[in-house]
Design a protein around this motif. Structure first.
Motif, PDB file in Angstrom:
ATOM      1  N   ASP A   6      23.800  35.784  22.152  1.00 40.99           N
ATOM      2  CA  ASP A   6      22.765  34.762  22.247  1.00 40.99           C
ATOM      3  C   ASP A   6      22.829  34.021  23.580  1.00 40.99           C
ATOM      4  O   ASP A   6      21.797  33.746  24.200  1.00 40.99           O
ATOM      5  CB  ASP A   6      22.904  33.770  21.089  1.00 40.99           C
ATOM      6  CG  ASP A   6      21.558  33.224  20.635  1.00 40.99           C
ATOM      7  OD1 ASP A   6      20.523  33.824  20.967  1.00 40.99           O
ATOM      8  OD2 ASP A   6      21.543  32.209  19.928  1.00 40.99           O
ATOM      9  N   LEU A   7      24.034  33.709  24.046  1.00 38.15           N
ATOM     10  CA  LEU A   7      24.171  32.963  25.296  1.00 38.15           C
ATOM     11  C   LEU A   7      23.833  33.817  26.523  1.00 38.15           C
ATOM     12  O   LEU A   7      23.336  33.290  27.522  1.00 38.15           O
ATOM     13  CB  LEU A   7      25.599  32.414  25.434  1.00 38.15           C
ATOM     14  CG  LEU A   7      25.981  31.280  24.472  1.00 38.15           C
ATOM     15  CD1 LEU A   7      27.438  30.875  24.679  1.00 38.15           C
ATOM     16  CD2 LEU A   7      25.079  30.062  24.658  1.00 38.15           C
ATOM     17  N   LYS A   8      24.062  35.104  26.432  1.00 36.50           N
ATOM     18  CA  LYS A   8      23.814  35.933  27.616  1.00 36.50           C
ATOM     19  C   LYS A   8      22.363  36.401  27.702  1.00 36.50           C
ATOM     20  O   LYS A   8      21.921  36.879  28.752  1.00 36.50           O
ATOM     21  CB  LYS A   8      24.744  37.135  27.630  1.00 36.50           C
ATOM     22  CG  LYS A   8      24.374  38.264  26.664  1.00 36.50           C
ATOM     23  CD  LYS A   8      25.269  39.473  26.857  1.00 36.50           C
ATOM     24  CE  LYS A   8      24.801  40.642  26.003  1.00 36.50           C
ATOM     25  NZ  LYS A   8      25.619  41.859  26.213  1.00 36.50           N
ATOM     26  N   SER A   9      21.617  36.263  26.586  1.00 35.20           N
ATOM     27  CA  SER A   9      20.217  36.669  26.623  1.00 35.20           C
ATOM     28  C   SER A   9      19.436  35.712  27.496  1.00 35.20           C
ATOM     29  O   SER A   9      19.760  34.537  27.601  1.00 35.20           O
ATOM     30  CB  SER A   9      19.629  36.693  25.210  1.00 35.20           C
ATOM     31  OG  SER A   9      19.643  35.407  24.655  1.00 35.20           O
ATOM     32  N   GLN A  10      18.388  36.218  28.154  1.00 31.96           N
ATOM     33  CA  GLN A  10      17.588  35.391  29.043  1.00 31.96           C
ATOM     34  C   GLN A  10      16.124  35.450  28.648  1.00 31.96           C
ATOM     35  O   GLN A  10      15.654  36.450  28.104  1.00 31.96           O
ATOM     36  CB  GLN A  10      17.740  35.867  30.500  1.00 31.96           C
ATOM     37  CG  GLN A  10      19.142  35.679  31.068  1.00 31.96           C
ATOM     38  CD  GLN A  10      19.224  36.170  32.504  1.00 31.96           C
ATOM     39  OE1 GLN A  10      18.534  37.111  32.881  1.00 31.96           O
ATOM     40  NE2 GLN A  10      20.065  35.522  33.295  1.00 31.96           N
ATOM     41  N   ILE A  11      15.410  34.350  28.913  1.00 29.35           N
ATOM     42  CA  ILE A  11      13.970  34.382  28.698  1.00 29.35           C
ATOM     43  C   ILE A  11      13.368  35.441  29.615  1.00 29.35           C
ATOM     44  O   ILE A  11      13.873  35.685  30.710  1.00 29.35           O
ATOM     45  CB  ILE A  11      13.339  33.002  28.964  1.00 29.35           C
ATOM     46  CG1 ILE A  11      13.760  32.455  30.333  1.00 29.35           C
ATOM     47  CG2 ILE A  11      13.718  32.024  27.883  1.00 29.35           C
ATOM     48  CD1 ILE A  11      13.187  31.097  30.660  1.00 29.35           C
ATOM     49  N   THR A  12      12.310  36.062  29.179  1.00 30.10           N
ATOM     50  CA  THR A  12      11.828  37.261  29.859  1.00 30.10           C
ATOM     51  C   THR A  12      11.068  37.006  31.145  1.00 30.10           C
ATOM     52  O   THR A  12      11.040  37.839  32.026  1.00 30.10           O
ATOM     53  CB  THR A  12      10.926  38.075  28.903  1.00 30.10           C
ATOM     54  OG1 THR A  12       9.860  37.230  28.440  1.00 30.10           O
ATOM     55  CG2 THR A  12      11.737  38.544  27.697  1.00 30.10           C
ATOM     56  N   HIS A  13      10.427  35.841  31.272  1.00 24.61           N
ATOM     57  CA  HIS A  13       9.665  35.600  32.487  1.00 24.61           C
ATOM     58  C   HIS A  13       9.412  34.096  32.650  1.00 24.61           C
ATOM     59  O   HIS A  13       9.605  33.316  31.715  1.00 24.61           O
ATOM     60  CB  HIS A  13       8.324  36.342  32.439  1.00 24.61           C
ATOM     61  CG  HIS A  13       7.408  35.852  31.373  1.00 24.61           C
ATOM     62  ND1 HIS A  13       7.537  36.234  30.052  1.00 24.61           N
ATOM     63  CD2 HIS A  13       6.354  34.993  31.428  1.00 24.61           C
ATOM     64  CE1 HIS A  13       6.594  35.645  29.339  1.00 24.61           C
ATOM     65  NE2 HIS A  13       5.868  34.880  30.139  1.00 24.61           N
ATOM     66  N   THR A  14       9.024  33.709  33.818  1.00 28.75           N
ATOM     67  CA  THR A  14       8.667  32.315  34.062  1.00 28.75           C
ATOM     68  C   THR A  14       7.260  32.260  34.637  1.00 28.75           C
ATOM     69  O   THR A  14       6.772  33.205  35.243  1.00 28.75           O
ATOM     70  CB  THR A  14       9.634  31.657  35.066  1.00 28.75           C
ATOM     71  OG1 THR A  14       9.556  32.341  36.308  1.00 28.75           O
ATOM     72  CG2 THR A  14      11.054  31.672  34.549  1.00 28.75           C
ATOM     73  N   SER A  15       6.625  31.138  34.419  1.00 22.47           N
ATOM     74  CA  SER A  15       5.302  30.894  34.987  1.00 22.47           C
ATOM     75  C   SER A  15       5.097  29.388  34.993  1.00 22.47           C
ATOM     76  O   SER A  15       5.960  28.629  34.555  1.00 22.47           O
ATOM     77  CB  SER A  15       4.215  31.586  34.153  1.00 22.47           C
ATOM     78  OG  SER A  15       4.198  31.064  32.846  1.00 22.47           O
ATOM     79  N   LYS A  16       3.974  28.970  35.455  1.00 19.50           N
ATOM     80  CA  LYS A  16       3.711  27.538  35.476  1.00 19.50           C
ATOM     81  C   LYS A  16       3.626  26.994  34.053  1.00 19.50           C
ATOM     82  O   LYS A  16       3.331  27.706  33.119  1.00 19.50           O
ATOM     83  CB  LYS A  16       2.412  27.258  36.241  1.00 19.50           C
ATOM     84  CG  LYS A  16       2.486  27.581  37.727  1.00 19.50           C
ATOM     85  CD  LYS A  16       1.177  27.246  38.416  1.00 19.50           C
ATOM     86  CE  LYS A  16       1.261  27.556  39.917  1.00 19.50           C
ATOM     87  NZ  LYS A  16      -0.006  27.236  40.612  1.00 19.50           N
TER      88      LYS A  16
END
Length: 473
Positions: free
Chosen positions: A367-377
């Motif tokens: 869970d801690l190593k997983s990352q959100i898939t993308h960023t945007s405004k």
């Protein structure tokens, strides 16, 4: 850090239940033992809008388990009458109509003796006693052989034909409630009556079906064939139990070939109203945890943690609400090389809550190593900022230094450490459009080894004994 749940929002469920009341005369409120049936009913009974339309009466058959079958219904009647008196409704009843509905003076005498035994002195007490005196002579003159014969049926305790003073008093009071009345400058707006039969799943199985059988014998008014009603004239009857568990008990007692649905059809007009407070407690815990940890999107960023909370039992959820992370803090800070991280940082409290929820090492690491898939405004950028704020100690340990700029995808974020006595007590993360090197790229960074190492090392500053005890087992 400790979360506190003062109130659970059941507005949506109460609205659903209100619809059931409006369209269903016989309801089974079904939920597992400890799933919050009583909590829902307390919310229903105290709901301002529902109280304008309904008046609720509650009985507890667990109190009748030692009674004989013929006595059970007598206890039910007495409990209802006591609630009617408590709500100030008995003194609204036309006692002449009640007494006239009875067959003999003995029936009146029993009813009056009961009323005067618990009604405090006052206008209603005097009214009852005076009516009793007025009717004594009249009934002695009126009684004849036919009356005695009919009375012999009406007074048999537990009989489906019984129509004694208690039954008549209840029925007349409920009929009075169903009409508008002007009362000394005030008004009574008509209300529907609801009888709630609570805690049936607390009964021993043999007592459960014994009491259900007694109730089923009286749930229809035998004087009005082909009309679905009940002896007292309640608009709704609600049985509170676990419908599915009761099915298993039924088949254990009566055999697998016995028709449970047919048996229970006596008690319900449609599918049971199924309910569990688990979902609502989980939502409230999520809101409170997000607020206390200071990360709005914590459960979006850490999905496995969210799933764990949603799978916890009511008992375990209640444990979470009483859990204080401060009790597990061993030191004010954790030191890695020259860097000191305060144990007040969100990461340490998140890990403690993950452990308290029963997450094993591998699940916490994943869970801690997983990352959100993308960023945007907008919201996604805010989520990324929160994620970096939470994970900063791990990035810093991974890089073996303080970090001033982080890159995730095409976005760059400046890092500002808030310190007190050289201890990092907070982290500010802001998007930037110009930066200087060095920049740490976290997109796709492999943190598994660092997280496993930190979980072991953090044991010096926070108590993670439960995590490692589970690992050994």
């Amino acid at each position: 850090m400790k979360i506190e749940i003062k109130d659970i929002n059941l507005k949506e469920k109460i609205s659903d239940f209100s619809q059931y009341l409006a369209t269903t005369d016989r309801i089974i409120l079904s939920a597992k033992f400890g799933d919050g049936k009583t909590y829902l009913l307390n919310q229903v009974r105290s709901n301002e809008e529902l109280n304008k339309e309904y008046i609720f009466f509650t009985i507890y058959p667990v109190n009748y388990t030692v009674a004989k079958n013929e006595d059970i219904f007598e206890y039910i009647k007495r409990d209802i009458i006591i609630q009617l008196e408590k709500d100030g409704l008995l003194d609204k009843v036309d006692l002449d109509a009640v007494f006239n509905s009875l067959f003999n003076f003995e029936d009146i005498k029993v009813l009056v003796s009961f009323l005067l035994s618990f009604v405090p002195g006052g206008a209603f007490y005097d009214k009852v006693f005076q009516k009793f005196c007025d009717k004594k002579k009249e009934y002695e003159e009126k009684e004849h052989t036919g009356d005695k014969y009919l009375a012999s049926f009406s007074q048999i305790k537990g009989s489906i034909y019984e129509n004694d003073g208690y039954t008549s008093l209840i029925r007349n009071t409920i009929e009075w409630m169903k009409e508008d009345h002007a009362m000394n400058g005030s008004e009574w707006k008509k209300k529907k009556s609801v009888l709630i039969i609570e805690d049936l799943d607390r009964l021993d199985p043999k007592h459960l079906f014994r009491i259900l059988n007694v109730l089923s014998a009286h749930i229809d008014d035998t004087t009005i064939p082909d009309v679905v009603t009940n002896k007292f004239g309640f608009d709704n009857i609600i049985l509170v139990m676990d419908y599915e568990t009761t099915a298993h008990i039924f088949h254990h007692f009566y055999g697998m070939d016995a028709c449970y649905e047919g048996y229970m059809s006596k008690f319900l007009s449609r599918e049971p109203f199924r309910y569990s407070i688990q979902h609502y407690i989980a939502i409230q815990i999520e809101l409170e945890l997000s607020k206390e940890i200071g990360i709005t999107h914590i459960f979006t960023n850490f999905f496995k943690f969210w799933m764990r909370i949603r799978q916890l039992s009511i008992r375990d959820l209640k444990k979470i609400t009483t859990f204080d992370t401060q009790d597990r803090i061993r030191s004010d800070y954790y030191q890695y090389k020259h860097i000191k991280f305060s144990t007040s940082l969100p990461l340490f409290h998140l890990i403690l809550y993950m452990v308290e929820c029963g997450m094993p090492v591998d699940e916490i690491v994943a869970d801690l190593k997983s990352q959100i898939t993308h960023t945007s405004k907008g919201e996604m950028r805010t989520m990324c900022q929160e994620y970096i704020k939470m994970m900063y100690p791990l990035y810093s340990i991974k890089e073996k230094r303080n970090i001033s700029c982080i890159q995730y995808g095409s976005e760059h974020f400046s890092i500002s450490e808030i310190t007190n006595n050289n201890i990092i007590t907070g982290v500010e993360v802001e998007p930037v459009y110009s930066w200087v090197n060095p920049v740490v790229k976290i997109d796709g960074m492999d943190l598994e080894e660092v997280i496993r190492w930190c979980l072991s090392e953090f044991s010096t500053c926070i108590n993670l004994a439960a995590l490692w005890d589970k690992q050994k087992s």
